[in-house]
Enzyme design. Structure first.
Site, PDB file in Angstrom:
ATOM      1  N   ASP A 121      47.055  50.832 -21.079  1.00 46.53           N
ATOM      2  CA  ASP A 121      47.773  51.147 -22.392  1.00 46.53           C
ATOM      3  C   ASP A 121      48.424  49.866 -22.951  1.00 46.53           C
ATOM      4  O   ASP A 121      49.739  50.084 -22.509  1.00 46.53           O
ATOM      5  CB  ASP A 121      48.333  52.216 -22.531  1.00 46.53           C
ATOM      6  CG  ASP A 121      48.659  52.601 -24.202  1.00 46.53           C
ATOM      7  OD1 ASP A 121      48.729  51.883 -24.897  1.00 46.53           O
ATOM      8  OD2 ASP A 121      48.964  53.828 -24.191  1.00 46.53           O
ATOM      9  N   HIS A 124      55.292  49.611 -26.626  1.00 44.98           N
ATOM     10  CA  HIS A 124      55.809  49.936 -25.295  1.00 44.98           C
ATOM     11  C   HIS A 124      56.452  48.757 -24.881  1.00 44.98           C
ATOM     12  O   HIS A 124      57.184  48.997 -23.563  1.00 44.98           O
ATOM     13  CB  HIS A 124      54.986  50.763 -24.489  1.00 44.98           C
ATOM     14  CG  HIS A 124      54.443  51.847 -25.026  1.00 44.98           C
ATOM     15  ND1 HIS A 124      55.006  52.876 -25.584  1.00 44.98           N
ATOM     16  CD2 HIS A 124      53.115  52.166 -25.669  1.00 44.98           C
ATOM     17  CE1 HIS A 124      54.237  53.636 -26.278  1.00 44.98           C
ATOM     18  NE2 HIS A 124      52.860  53.206 -26.096  1.00 44.98           N
ATOM     19  N   ILE A 179      59.430  51.937 -26.647  1.00 47.69           N
ATOM     20  CA  ILE A 179      59.651  53.396 -26.098  1.00 47.69           C
ATOM     21  C   ILE A 179      58.699  53.475 -24.999  1.00 47.69           C
ATOM     22  O   ILE A 179      57.840  52.921 -24.957  1.00 47.69           O
ATOM     23  CB  ILE A 179      59.307  54.488 -27.289  1.00 47.69           C
ATOM     24  CG1 ILE A 179      58.047  54.360 -27.780  1.00 47.69           C
ATOM     25  CG2 ILE A 179      60.217  54.317 -28.468  1.00 47.69           C
ATOM     26  CD1 ILE A 179      57.293  55.350 -28.643  1.00 47.69           C
ATOM     27  N   GLY A 190      54.039  57.931 -24.123  1.00 49.51           N
ATOM     28  CA  GLY A 190      53.963  59.764 -24.078  1.00 49.51           C
ATOM     29  C   GLY A 190      52.965  59.849 -22.766  1.00 49.51           C
ATOM     30  O   GLY A 190      53.633  61.030 -22.239  1.00 49.51           O
TER      31      GLY A 190
END
Length: 285
Positions: free
Chosen positions: A188, A193, A208, A211
């Protein structure tokens, strides 16, 4: 309208060949925080190839292809700004234990498009089979801000009644400062991120955590705490992403075991226990 619901739902499914080996599994496990303490026998089953067990959430990255979130954005009828996209939820059904080395065929399609008013929700379904036998089914709920309001179906509610009483178990897991950088090596590559400027454009102070990294860390905590470390006992796992996690924070994972299932709530300790995973349940044998 950037999302053409009828076109997205009518599109032919896409198939892709997946393959993985023990190095991919080990990298994923390290990316969700396995291996500490490094010589702990319980951790070696995630990090040492001669003892390797595959955590079922590896299914979300197997083959290092595009995850459901970004893969869904390349489907017909979908044309949106990545900065408006959030991962709303994830569900996983495990049909058979995942081997440490394997190959399979993944079939991807948009299973649903919902109009939430101020946003659209796409459900990207990935069905993975080894030969004629199913291995797992993944549903990624893709939340696209600013793309609702066309009068479409709002879809079912995914909210669950809160668990009753105090949790039976509470564990904490620290998120390393470099954890998102390591986790993204499993496939990903969303700059949200890693790139501070992109994160600011998306409305965040800094990059961040994925998830799905929080998702994997939580499942590992359940397997280690309540299932005796036996990854093959997991049958399904679903969650709603209720908030973001920043690298360097601590996850507080509350567990309510039941008959054949575990209810969970996950929060960020340093921000007054703000929820990050909600409506979360692991079903097991």
């Amino acid at each position: 309208m950037p999302i053409d619901a009828a076109k997205a739902l009518a599109a032919e499914p896409r198939t892709a060949e997946l393959s993985w080996d023990h190095k991919d599994v080990q990298l994923y496990h390290l990316g969700i925080g396995a291996g500490s303490p490094a010589t702990d026998p319980d951790e070696l089953r995630y990090t040492l190839e001669s003892r390797l067990h595959v955590l079922p959430s590896f299914a979300t990255v197997a083959g290092a292809g595009k995850p459901g979130v970004t893969g869904g954005l390349s489907m017909p009828g979908v044309e949106v700004d990545l900065a408006r996209v959030l991962h709303g939820g994830q569900s996983l059904v495990i049909h058979r234990p995942i081997p440490a080395t394997g190959s399979a065929t993944a079939t991807n399609r948009i299973a649903a498009v919902y109009d939430k008013g101020k946003a659209a929700v796409l459900v990207m379904r990935t069905e993975v089979a080894d030969g004629d036998e199913p291995l797992w089914t993944n549903d990624a709920q893709i939340y696209v801000r600013g793309e609702g309001g066309w009068g479409g179906d709002r879809g079912p509610s995914t909210r669950l009644d809160p668990p009753a009483g105090e949790p039976d178990r509470v564990v904490e897991r620290h998120v390393r400062e470099d954890q998102a950088l390591l986790y993204r090596l499993s496939g990903d590559w969303n700059p949200l991120h890693a790139d501070p400027e992109f994160a600011k454009r998306a409305g965040f102070d800094r990059p961040i955590l994925h998830g799905l990294c929080t998702y994997g860390m939580t499942l590992k905590a359940v397997v280690d705490t309540l299932l005796g470390g036996d990854v093959t006992r997991v049958r399904s796992y679903a969650t709603r992403f209720a908030g973001v996690v920043y690298p360097g924070e601590t996850l507080r994972i509350r567990m309510w075991p039941g008959q054949g299932s575990v209810r969970l709530a996950v929060s960020a300790v340093e921000r007054d226990d703000v929820p990050v995973l909600a409506d979360t349940i692991v079903e097991h044998t």
